[in-house]
Design a protein around this motif. Structure first.
Motif, mmCIF file in Angstrom:
data_model
loop_
_atom_site.group_PDB
_atom_site.id
_atom_site.type_symbol
_atom_site.label_atom_id
_atom_site.label_comp_id
_atom_site.label_asym_id
_atom_site.label_seq_id
_atom_site.Cartn_x
_atom_site.Cartn_y
_atom_site.Cartn_z
ATOM 1 N N GLY A 108 0.814 -1.214 0.000
ATOM 2 C CA GLY A 108 0.000 0.000 0.000
ATOM 3 C C GLY A 108 0.845 1.261 0.000
ATOM 4 N N SER A 109 1.991 1.213 0.664
ATOM 5 C CA SER A 109 2.817 2.427 0.755
ATOM 6 C C SER A 109 3.298 2.850 -0.639
ATOM 7 C CB SER A 109 4.015 2.190 1.684
ATOM 8 O OG SER A 109 3.561 1.847 2.973
ATOM 9 N N SER A 110 3.736 1.894 -1.440
ATOM 10 C CA SER A 110 4.224 2.237 -2.793
ATOM 11 C C SER A 110 3.062 2.659 -3.699
ATOM 12 C CB SER A 110 4.947 1.041 -3.414
ATOM 13 O OG SER A 110 6.100 0.737 -2.671
ATOM 14 N N PRO A 150 0.572 -5.124 -6.889
ATOM 15 C CA PRO A 150 0.745 -5.343 -5.448
ATOM 16 C C PRO A 150 1.723 -6.484 -5.157
ATOM 17 C CG PRO A 150 -1.373 -6.229 -6.176
ATOM 18 C CD PRO A 150 -0.765 -5.524 -7.364
ATOM 19 N N THR A 151 2.562 -6.279 -4.140
ATOM 20 C CA THR A 151 3.463 -7.357 -3.694
ATOM 21 C C THR A 151 3.079 -7.833 -2.298
ATOM 22 O OG1 THR A 151 5.073 -5.839 -2.729
ATOM 23 C CG2 THR A 151 5.390 -6.428 -5.050
ATOM 24 N N THR A 152 2.058 -7.209 -1.715
ATOM 25 C CA THR A 152 1.448 -7.719 -0.485
ATOM 26 C C THR A 152 -0.009 -8.042 -0.822
ATOM 27 O OG1 THR A 152 0.704 -5.530 0.277
ATOM 28 C CG2 THR A 152 2.871 -6.259 1.032
ATOM 29 N N VAL A 159 -6.899 -1.476 -6.258
ATOM 30 C CA VAL A 159 -8.207 -1.187 -6.870
ATOM 31 C C VAL A 159 -9.002 -0.110 -6.127
ATOM 32 C CG1 VAL A 159 -8.516 -3.447 -7.985
ATOM 33 C CG2 VAL A 159 -9.293 -3.132 -5.627
ATOM 34 N N THR A 160 -8.469 0.426 -5.037
ATOM 35 C CA THR A 160 -9.265 1.431 -4.319
ATOM 36 C C THR A 160 -9.075 2.818 -4.941
ATOM 37 O OG1 THR A 160 -7.632 2.135 -2.680
ATOM 38 C CG2 THR A 160 -8.949 0.178 -2.133
ATOM 39 N N GLN A 161 -9.956 3.697 -4.556
ATOM 40 C CA GLN A 161 -9.915 5.058 -5.087
ATOM 41 C C GLN A 161 -9.288 6.003 -4.075
ATOM 42 O OE1 GLN A 161 -13.832 5.988 -6.521
ATOM 43 N NE2 GLN A 161 -14.061 3.956 -7.405
ATOM 44 N N TRP A 162 -8.429 5.453 -3.216
ATOM 45 C CA TRP A 162 -7.875 6.260 -2.136
ATOM 46 C C TRP A 162 -6.370 6.140 -2.065
ATOM 47 C CZ3 TRP A 162 -11.178 9.565 -0.298
ATOM 48 C CH2 TRP A 162 -12.543 9.274 -0.400
ATOM 49 N N ALA A 163 -5.740 7.215 -1.590
ATOM 50 C CA ALA A 163 -4.339 7.154 -1.180
ATOM 51 C C ALA A 163 -4.302 7.706 0.235
ATOM 52 C CB ALA A 163 -3.476 8.000 -2.095
ATOM 53 N N SER A 266 -14.653 -3.751 -1.982
ATOM 54 C CA SER A 266 -15.759 -3.468 -1.061
ATOM 55 C C SER A 266 -15.507 -2.171 -0.299
ATOM 56 C CB SER A 266 -15.993 -4.644 -0.099
ATOM 57 O OG SER A 266 -14.898 -4.839 0.761
ATOM 58 N N TYR A 267 -14.462 -2.132 0.518
ATOM 59 C CA TYR A 267 -14.342 -0.957 1.400
ATOM 60 C C TYR A 267 -13.837 0.255 0.647
ATOM 61 C CZ TYR A 267 -9.342 -0.345 2.143
ATOM 62 O OH TYR A 267 -8.034 -0.034 1.973
ATOM 63 N N GLY A 268 -13.160 0.011 -0.512
ATOM 64 C CA GLY A 268 -12.709 1.149 -1.305
ATOM 65 C C GLY A 268 -13.881 1.913 -1.896
HETATM 66 N N1 LIG Z 1 -5.020 3.338 -0.533
HETATM 67 C C1 LIG Z 1 -5.726 2.530 0.185
HETATM 68 O O1 LIG Z 1 -6.851 2.200 -0.188
HETATM 69 C C2 LIG Z 1 -5.164 2.007 1.467
HETATM 70 C C3 LIG Z 1 -5.932 1.170 2.245
HETATM 71 C C4 LIG Z 1 -5.412 0.684 3.428
HETATM 72 C C5 LIG Z 1 -4.136 1.035 3.817
HETATM 73 N N2 LIG Z 1 -3.401 1.888 3.047
HETATM 74 C C6 LIG Z 1 -2.037 2.317 3.418
HETATM 75 O O2 LIG Z 1 -1.096 1.362 2.897
HETATM 76 C C7 LIG Z 1 0.059 1.371 3.727
HETATM 77 C C8 LIG Z 1 0.410 -0.042 4.167
HETATM 78 O O3 LIG Z 1 0.633 -0.880 3.075
HETATM 79 P P1 LIG Z 1 1.102 -2.415 3.281
HETATM 80 O O4 LIG Z 1 0.440 -2.956 4.482
HETATM 81 O O5 LIG Z 1 0.899 -3.121 2.007
HETATM 82 O O6 LIG Z 1 2.622 -2.302 3.667
HETATM 83 P P2 LIG Z 1 3.897 -1.583 3.013
HETATM 84 O O7 LIG Z 1 3.675 -1.210 1.599
HETATM 85 O O8 LIG Z 1 4.310 -0.482 3.942
HETATM 86 O O9 LIG Z 1 4.950 -2.778 3.081
HETATM 87 C C9 LIG Z 1 5.272 -3.375 4.329
HETATM 88 C C10 LIG Z 1 6.646 -4.023 4.271
HETATM 89 O O10 LIG Z 1 6.583 -5.206 3.505
HETATM 90 C C11 LIG Z 1 7.658 -5.268 2.606
HETATM 91 N N3 LIG Z 1 7.215 -6.033 1.442
HETATM 92 C C12 LIG Z 1 6.170 -5.749 0.632
HETATM 93 N N4 LIG Z 1 6.028 -6.719 -0.307
HETATM 94 C C13 LIG Z 1 7.011 -7.610 -0.100
HETATM 95 C C14 LIG Z 1 7.396 -8.810 -0.757
HETATM 96 N N5 LIG Z 1 6.709 -9.319 -1.778
HETATM 97 N N6 LIG Z 1 8.498 -9.457 -0.292
HETATM 98 C C15 LIG Z 1 9.182 -8.984 0.768
HETATM 99 N N7 LIG Z 1 8.850 -7.855 1.445
HETATM 100 C C16 LIG Z 1 7.771 -7.184 1.011
HETATM 101 C C17 LIG Z 1 7.969 -3.816 2.296
HETATM 102 O O11 LIG Z 1 9.308 -3.672 1.841
HETATM 103 C C18 LIG Z 1 7.738 -3.152 3.639
HETATM 104 O O12 LIG Z 1 8.898 -3.250 4.442
HETATM 105 C C19 LIG Z 1 -0.262 2.282 4.908
HETATM 106 O O13 LIG Z 1 0.300 3.557 4.734
HETATM 107 C C20 LIG Z 1 -1.772 2.338 4.897
HETATM 108 O O14 LIG Z 1 -2.290 3.505 5.505
HETATM 109 C C21 LIG Z 1 -3.905 2.339 1.882
#
Ligand SMILES: NC(=O)c1ccc[n+]([C@@H]2O[C@H](COP(=O)([O-])OP(=O)(O)OC[C@H]3O[C@@H](n4cnc5c(N)ncnc54)[C@H](O)[C@@H]3O)[C@@H](O)[C@H]2O)c1
Ligand SMILES: [Fe+2]
Length: 402
Positions: A108-110, A150-152, A159-163, A266-268
């Motif tokens: 989500g951070s990226s 996404p990598t998480t 797919v959300t409309q938010w940052a 859904s929540y997006g």
């Molecule tokens: N835009 C939205 O709709 C939305 C919704 C909910 C949360 N967020 C935001 O997203 C952020 C959190 O995103 P997140 O939970 O995905 O975490 P993140 O993007 O911060 O990543 C967490 C950690 O996982 C590591 N990582 C990620 N993928 C990896 C992989 N495949 N292999 C090894 N390491 C990996 C990253 O390097 C990082 O250290 C928060 O800032 C939160 O507020 C956004």
């Protein structure tokens, strides 16, 4: 089980809009170059974090883009809880390098950083000027073509409309969004999830479940968000322990990636509830990892909330795989709450205290959570004292069987 939509809910003006093409499959990443090219992109800013960049997770994306003749400019400075200054730096690079598209690879951070860069690339001023809040400017322009990879399996930001961006001066995480900011395309390949360590799999996976649970039970839920949220819960419940125990289990990784994306739909489109109001406001004050913090809060939040909508909590128990046929609605609803406490325990989620959250500021945290708009839709009405109670429960777990 009743579908449980009240007439007052039917009288809301509901919307569901998704401007993002969703493409997925094991090995889908091989198609990224041609897919991004078809969006008209010739020079892409690759937005990612240093950890996954150095681990080589982005390599197949860069190769595919280059093979399709797309120039790649790397911006690999993303931090957790991405701040405004990071977005400013990224958009400066986007403009200086003459990029015409964005490819976000990461969690989500990226993906949120890339959306923020897109806002600054297509509007005057800073992303801060476009906070979704009264008195701020609405977004007017579509961001440059954005592909999210996404990598998480967690936020669903693909797919959300938010940052969600952090204003470090105010110690506040704010939202910017609407259809103009959503990705044009997402490519979801569970192969990129294999390298996620177990604790990241756990926290992001519970975050995905939390999106589905909070949206499904919230006051503004609508049939289409219910449909995707329930399926997100089924996939998440079935696969989360397998993905945690064996990161290379591609079937489980695929299931979790679907859970995160469906929950994002859904929540997006609507909203989350108390756990997200709490975690988002807490994340502005203390640099907690979003998913980990939500995961630690979910048991107590569900324990507080089930009385607000017992029928839907009982239906959730079924989605979690619990045989509720001999249970009363109340018993099944409580079984859903206990299921979450067990999950958090099985996945070794650290408590808030272990995450470095001070235990003597519950009133301050509760006051902040009250200000978050996600409080409004929570299934059970919330007052400040209720948030204090939930925070207190977070600090005084472990699993209490209801
Ligand atoms: N835009 C939205 O709709 C939305 C919704 C909910 C949360 N967020 C935001 O997203 C952020 C959190 O995103 P997140 O939970 O995905 O975490 P993140 O993007 O911060 O990543 C967490 C950690 O996982 C590591 N990582 C990620 N993928 C990896 C992989 N495949 N292999 C090894 N390491 C990996 C990253 O390097 C990082 O250290 C928060 O800032 C939160 O507020 C956004
Ligand atoms: Fe979340």
């Amino acid at each position: 089980m009743s579908l449980n939509m009240k007439v007052e809910q039917m009288m809301n003006f509901h919307q569901f809009e998704i401007p993002t093409a969703i493409k997925h499959g094991i090995g889908a990443i091989n198609y990224v170059g041609e897919e991004v090219k078809s969006l008209g992109v010739t020079k892409a800013l690759l937005v990612t974090d240093p950890g996954i960049y150095e681990a080589g997770v982005t390599d197949p994306v860069v190769s595919s883009l280059k093979e399709s003749g797309i120039d790649v400019v790397v911006f690999n400075k993303v931090e957790p809880n991405p701040p405004v200054r990071l977005v400013n730096e990224g958009s400066k690079k986007f403009k200086e390098e003459g990029c015409d598209g964005l490819v976000a690879v990461g969690g989500g951070s990226s993906m949120d950083t890339a959306k923020g860069i897109g806002v600054e690339a297509s509007h005057e001023g800073s992303v801060l000027d476009y906070e979704a809040a009264e008195g701020k400017k609405p977004l007017e322009n579509r961001i440059p073509p954005l592909t999210t990879i996404p990598t998480t399996a967690g936020t669903g930001s693909e797919v959300t409309q938010w940052a969600v961006i952090t204003d470090e001066d105010r110690e506040f995480k704010f939202n910017t969004g609407g259809p103009l900011i959503a990705a044009h395309l997402t490519i979801i390949d569970p192969k990129l999830h294999v390298s996620m360590p177990p604790h990241v799999t756990a926290m992001t996976g519970i975050d995905a479940l939390a999106h589905a649970i909070e949206c499904y039970t919230m006051k503004f839920a609508q049939p289409i968000t219910d449909a995707v949220a329930l399926m997100a819960m089924e996939y998440g419940a079935k696969y989360i322990r397998r993905a945690y125990a064996d990161g290379e289990d591609l079937e489980a990784r695929y299931g979790m990636a679907q859970a995160a994306m469906l929950a994002g739909l859904s929540y997006g489109s609507e909203s989350a509830g108390a756990a997200h109001a709490m975690s988002q406001t807490l994340g502005g004050i203390i640099p907690v990892a979003h998913g980990q913090c939500v995961a630690a809060m979910m048991g107590p939040v569900m324990e507080f909330n089930w009385k607000g909508n017992p029928e839907k909590f009982a239906r959730m128990a079924q989605a979690f795989g619990i045989n509720t046929s001999d249970m009363t609605t109340e018993k099944a609803a409580k079984a859903a709450v206990n299921w979450m406490y067990d999950l958090v325990d099985d996945l070794d989620v650290p408590t808030l205290e272990e995450q470095g959250v001070p235990t003597d500021q519950n009133t301050r945290f509760a006051k902040e959570a009250m200000k978050d708009p996600q409080t409004v839709g929570n299934p059970r009405d919330l007052k400040e004292k209720d948030y204090v109670w939930i925070y207190d429960r977070c600090f005084n777990q472990k699993a209490k069987t209801l």
